[in-house]
Each structure stands twice: as C-alpha cells, then as structure tokens.
Design a protein around this motif. Structure first.
Motif, PDB file in Angstrom:
ATOM      1  N   ILE A   9      -1.980  -0.866  -9.445  1.00  0.00           N
ATOM      2  CA  ILE A   9      -2.047  -2.177  -8.844  1.00  0.00           C
ATOM      3  C   ILE A   9      -2.355  -2.045  -7.297  1.00  0.00           C
ATOM      4  N   SER A  11      -5.565  -4.840  -7.056  1.00  0.00           N
ATOM      5  CA  SER A  11      -5.391  -6.005  -6.351  1.00  0.00           C
ATOM      6  C   SER A  11      -5.885  -6.335  -5.200  1.00  0.00           C
ATOM      7  N   ASN A  12      -6.663  -5.392  -4.524  1.00  0.00           N
ATOM      8  CA  ASN A  12      -7.389  -5.699  -3.429  1.00  0.00           C
ATOM      9  C   ASN A  12      -8.870  -4.674  -3.404  1.00  0.00           C
TER      10      ASN A  12
END
Length: 692
Positions: A402, A406-407
C-alpha cells in the motif's frame, strides 16, 4: 623572438563561441603557456573544470612558481546557503559543496582531478575561496591571467563548469589590458572586484576560506598520497582520463556486453519489447538471467539522444544498492548510493544534482531503497527535475504494498520493472496495480529457458523431515484458532488469522528434526567449499544451531543476516572470502533471497522454505548462477521436506503437504535427476498418496 610571440599572441581573436571552436586549443593553451598565474571568479564551479582544462593548466603549472586562485559562488537555495555558512562557522568541512558526491572513489576522472587539486593545494600553488552572496546570486564569469606581456581577461557567459566552457552556446571575450584604454578599464575593474571578494571587503557577501577540515577532506578524498611523482605525471594521468570521456557524461553500454546473440540474446529481445511499448513494461526474467545489465542497456538506448536524464533505481534492500552501483559503474556513470543515509540527506543531494544538471548536461543515476521511494519528500524532490526521468524497479513485486501503490509516481516518463515472478501471492489487487503502472509484462524468460544457458543444471535431493507430536499439536491448535477467526468474516479477524498462519508456518520451518538431518548430511559431504545454507527467517534459533554444527566441525563459515549487511565493507569482505575459499560455508536467513550474487555457490541446503514460489525460484537462482572462475558446471540442492506423521489428525495438515508437494514437483521438473536414484519421484508418490 619575444616580439614574434607577442605578435602571434595579439593575433588571437577577441571573441569565441565554445560550441563552435575548440577553446582549449585556440584560447586557453595560448594564454596559459605565456602566464605565470591566474585568478578565476565564477558564479558556478565544478571540480571537473580542472579536468577539462588539464592541458592548458599543465602549460601554466609546469612553471614551478605558477599559482592560481578561484573564487566560487555555489548556486544554493537559502536553506543550503545557511547550512554551508553555519557549517563554516562551526569549523566544519565545505568539501561536499565543492564536489557534490557521496562516493567519488569509483570515478577515475574525479579521482584524478582531486589528486591534482591536492598536489596544488599542498604546495600552496592553488587556493579556493567561497563567496556567499547575502542576497541574489553571483553571475560573474571571469578569468584573469598574468602573462609575460601583461594582464588579460577572459570573460563572458562561459562559467567554470564543463558545459559552460565546452558545450553550451556561450560567448567568451579576450581583453588584453595593453591594447586600449577601454580594455585597461575592463581588466582593472575585474581585478579590483576579484580582490575585494578575495579579501572579504564587500558588504554584499561573505568570503569563506578553505578551513582545516575542508582541506583534510580534500586530502583524504583519494588514496593517492604520493606527491613525489610530481605534477606533470598527475596532469598527464588526468588528461588520459579526459580522452576516455565523452563531452557529456551519459550511460554508455560497455563493449563487452553482448546482448544480441549467444546465451544472453534474450536481453536484446527484452530491450526491444520494452522500447516498442513506449519505454514502459516489466521484465519477467529468471534470477540469473541478467536483469540488471538488461535494464541499464535499455536505459542507455532509450536516453541516448538526451543530454540530461535522471535514472532512479529502486531496490528492496540496502546491500543491493552497492551491488547495483558496481554494474552502473560499468556503464561509465558513478551513481549516487544512498545506503545507510537519511531521507533528508537524500533530498539534499538530489537538490545538488538538480543544480549541477542545470549547467552541466549529464545522465545522473541515483540508487534508492523501496522505502525511500515511498517517502513523499523524496518523491517531491524527484518530481522537480525538469528532464526525462526513468524508474528502474528491482524486485518490483515488493512495490505492490500500500505504501507505494497509494501514491504512484506518475511523473516518471520511462518505467521498467524487474521481477522473476511479478505475481504477488494472495494479493491480486496489488499485482494488477503494479502491472498497470509499469505497463504490463513485455518480456518473459523462464527459469526453464535459463538453465543450460545462463544458469547451470542441478541435481535435486529431497530429505523427509517428520514433525514430532508437540509440533503437530501446536499446528492443530493454531489451525483451529485460524478457522474460528475466519468464521467471523470481518477484516480484523482475518488479519489476526493471517498472523497466526505465519506462526503456523514457522512450526514447519523450525521442525526440530531438521538440525540432526543437516548434521548427518553435512558430515558426509566430502567437499565443504562453496556451500550455502538457507535457514528460516521466522526464528533465530535454527540459524544458531546450524552455526554451532559448523563450528564443532571446524569449518570456516560466516552467517549473512541483516546485521552483517548493514556494513557494506563487511559484506563485500565476506563475499570475497567465500570466493577465495577463506570461508567454506555461508549461512543465511532471508537476506540472500533477493538479488544477492554469490556465483561460486555449488551446494545448497534449503533447511527451511516458505510457501511462496517466488522465494523458491530466487533461491534457486542464487545457487545456479554460472561461475567461470571456479569452472562450475552444475549445482546440488538438498531440500528438507516436512511431513506430518498422521495426516488424519486434522485437515489443516493437508495444507502443509500441498505446499511441500508443489515445491518438490517444481524443482524435480527443473532438475537433471528428477526420476533417478535419490531423486524426487518417490517422495512425490508418498505425498500424493497422503493427500488421497
């Protein structure tokens, strides 16, 4: 004679465009050969200017009394400017602001440049001072030479950097003080301003001298401390390195790398597939298939037309930073290595690289860990580069977590992921996001294809390990808890169940019979050299017990865990000792699973293995790598297969059998003795019968 020389000197053109003419030959050599000293005032300075001007400076410094002075004003932001000033006031070194590299020892050109600087500073023939402007920046670019006929100034837009002097569209003007009143005013004005900076007589700036710590860092920056060879030899060595350098430092494919034919022609096929996919994609190449060199060759070919480019290499562990750096060096680039440094340190050096690239066109390579790549501040610093940016992600399956997905850093123009098995077990969502971001798998080269080409064949021997009653009871107890937690159906319960599953797997990995089995097998092993032992990473006790067996047998061994690999020099020494037979055996946990190269390994004991196929294949690649130095033709793998004494005691024991059976079938199919004596058919039949 002097009149003829002066007449020829006065025939030099008053204006030069460095990108159109050779200013070293046509301007700096004629001026330097007639000079006994120089002053240089530059708004930007690179130590490479000494290497670019090695020939004209050798003409000047060959005179035993010749001297030179530099005043430089680094192009720093306010934060770095304050940091430099505060460091100076504390008596700390300014060396980093002069050179701008973490490790310059691997770059022969930079090393030779610093050797010349050391010699000249040591003999008090070169002095450097730093001018920090209180507001704004210094844009002056002035060289003042004291020739035998009088003072001359070389001035204009060519700053004291490699690109400013050689490659940019700049202009340089030669003003001879004696030629006219206007030239006299120009030269005198420049000299007066240089002196005012040098003597710190200005209200608009601070002038910093090279303090003791800076000089000490310059002197310790290279191993060469022998000044008796003299300056001519040092300058000649510097010029020789310059002749081997292109005007712009780019990734350059080494001549010895044959990626178009032979056993490694798959590398060329992979590169073509990636280039044809808009410079995006995943190489699913078996461990030992040369993913590192393939990716660097792809980067070189894709960026060949770019004068400026940033290549970020992201690796899962710190030891891999050094390993990648060695390969990058073979592509004629000295990378920025970030093992063991803070994110602030990385960001500061990224800013320094960005400033340098603005005036010195080049390809820059930075090697980071996956964790550093997930840092928002690091990502923001990378995003600010205004040049093509490439991401090479080693063992890219690890980035499916993650923290990265997530970025996702979409600002990378070119993306290349490397993984022998990109699929994340039990994480289809993470797998799909990684595939989508990098552009999908564009080329596959399986372990089946690699064996016999870039990997040696191997013999596979299985050894049955039976759980004892206490281990079976613990397995069943944990399994019952897992079933209850999964029955609740909520995410928290499932997370707890997943943790218990890891504890359950640890029972099989730590089965007590493994230690006695290893001792029996190792005692009967005739040749002890080049042996590797894989232990569980879920408990340190097994590794300790294996080490005790080796110690009692008077075998020279060394464990390689995260503790050892924190020290890069220690890690390198361990590997070197293993290759030279100073060490016979290496014992490890998980640290050797990914990307760690020890080609001489011939015999491996897989005492413990988890249920993830990726780990099996990575360990296989560690053992099967070719090694011409030792004449390695094949390898031997001993695999410890865990079996419960009675599968009927609990249905969860079938999970254990299934995992072991999958690995045995996979390895047996790849081995050259799968059906022979001591092969795997017997245990495959036994495990299959248990499941039936």
């Amino acid at each position: 004679m002097n009149n003829l020389i002066k007449e020829k000197f006065e025939m030099l053109s008053p204006v030069y465009f460095p990108n159109e003419v050779n200013i070293v030959k046509n301007l700096f050599i004629p001026v330097s050969s007639l000079s006994n000293s120089f002053d240089c005032l530059s708004g930007y300075f690179s130590s490479k200017v000494l290497s670019e001007l090695a020939e004209p400076l050798s003409e000047l410094f060959i005179k035993p009394t010749a001297k030179g002075r530099f005043i430089i004003s680094p192009n720093l932001n306010e934060e770095d400017k304050n940091a430099l000033f505060e460091a100076y006031n504390r008596g700390e070194s300014s060396f980093e602001f002069l050179v701008g590299k973490i490790d310059i020892s691997k770059d022969q050109l930079t090393t030779s440049t610093l050797d010349v600087m050391k010699y000249l500073i040591y003999h008090k023939r070169l002095d450097i001072r730093i001018a920090l402007m209180k507001r704004g920046m210094m844009h002056a670019k002035i060289w003042l030479f004291n020739t035998k006929f009088g003072k001359v100034a070389i001035h204009g837009s060519g700053n004291a950097t490699q690109s400013g002097l050689m490659t940019n569209f700049e202009q340089l003007v030669l003003s001879r003080r004696w030629e006219s009143d206007s030239n006299k005013i120009i030269v005198d004005s420049y000299q007066e301003r240089f002196d005012s900076f040098w003597d710190s007589r200005r209200d608009d700036s601070y002038t910093l001298k090279l303090n003791d710590k800076t000089v000490k860092d310059i002197f310790s920056s290279t191993k060469n401390s022998k000044f008796e060879d003299g300056l001519p030899l040092l300058l000649n060595e510097l010029k020789n390195h310059m002749e081997n350098k292109s005007s712009i430092n780019k990734l350059k494919i080494p001549k010895w790398l044959n990626f178009r034919e032979g056993d490694y022609k798959h590398q060329g096929e992979a590169i073509d597939a990636w280039l044809n996919n808009s410079n995006k994609g995943i190489f699913s190449i078996a461990t030992g298939g040369g993913k590192t060199l393939t990716s660097l060759a792809a980067a070189s070919l894709s960026l060949i037309e770019q004068d400026r480019a940033l290549i970020i290499i992201a690796v899962p562990t710190k030891p891999l930073i050094n390993q990648w750096a060695k390969d990058v060096l073979s592509f004629d680039i000295t990378p920025l290595e970030t093992a063991g440094v803070s994110s602030n340190f990385i960001i500061r050096h990224l800013k320094s690289i960005k400033r340098e690239m603005r005036v010195i066109p080049s390809h820059q390579v930075v090697i980071l860990t996956h964790n550093a790549l997930k840092n928002n501040d690091v990502l923001n610093a990378l995003k600010e580069f205004d040049c093509p940016k490439m991401l090479i992600a080693d063992e890219a399956h690890n980035l499916g977590a993650i923290g990265f997905i997530s970025n996702l850093p979409y600002f990378f123009d070119l993306r290349l992921a490397l993984s022998a098995t990109i699929e994340r077990q039990y994480d289809q969502e993470g797998t799909e996001i990684i595939k989508s971001y990098f552009g999908g798998v564009v080329y596959e080269f399986t372990v089946e294809e690699a064996i016999g080409k870039c990997l040696v064949p191997f013999d596979y021997y299985t050894h049955q390990i039976y759980l004892n009653n206490a281990e079976v009871e613990s397995w069943i107890e944990i399994s019952q808890k897992i079933r209850r937690l999964y029955g609740f159906g909520d995410s928290d319960s499932e997370a707890k169940a997943d943790l218990l599953a890891i504890r359950r797997r640890a029972i099989a990995e730590n089965a007590s019979e493994k230690i006695s089995k290893f001792k029996k097998l190792f005692d009967s092993q005739v040749e002890k050299c080049f042996t590797l032992v894989f232990c569980t990473d879920k408990d340190k006790e097994q590794l300790i017990l294996v080490n005790e067996i080796l110690r009692a047998a008077n075998v020279r061994f060394r464990q390689v865990t995260s503790e050892e690999t924190r020290d890069r020099k220690l890690t390198a020494r361990i590997v070197d000792d293993f290759k030279s037979k100073e060490l016979h055996v290496l014992t490890s946990k998980r640290v050797l699973d990914e990307g760690f190269n020890i080609p001489p390994v011939k015999i491996a004991y897989i005492i413990s293995s988890n249920g993830v196929e990726r780990q099996w294949l990575q360990r296989l690649g560690r053992v099967l790598r070719k090694n011409e130095e030792t004449g390695k033709e094949f390898a031997i793998i001993h695999d410890f297969i865990v079996i419960p004494p009675n599968i009927e005691q609990d249905k969860s024991l079938r999970t254990l059998i299934n995992n072991e059976l999958k690995r045995v079938i996979r390895f047996a199919a790849l081995s050259r003795n799968g059906g022979g004596s001591m092969g795997s058919l017997k245990i495959i039949d036994q495990l299959t019968s248990l499941l039936e």
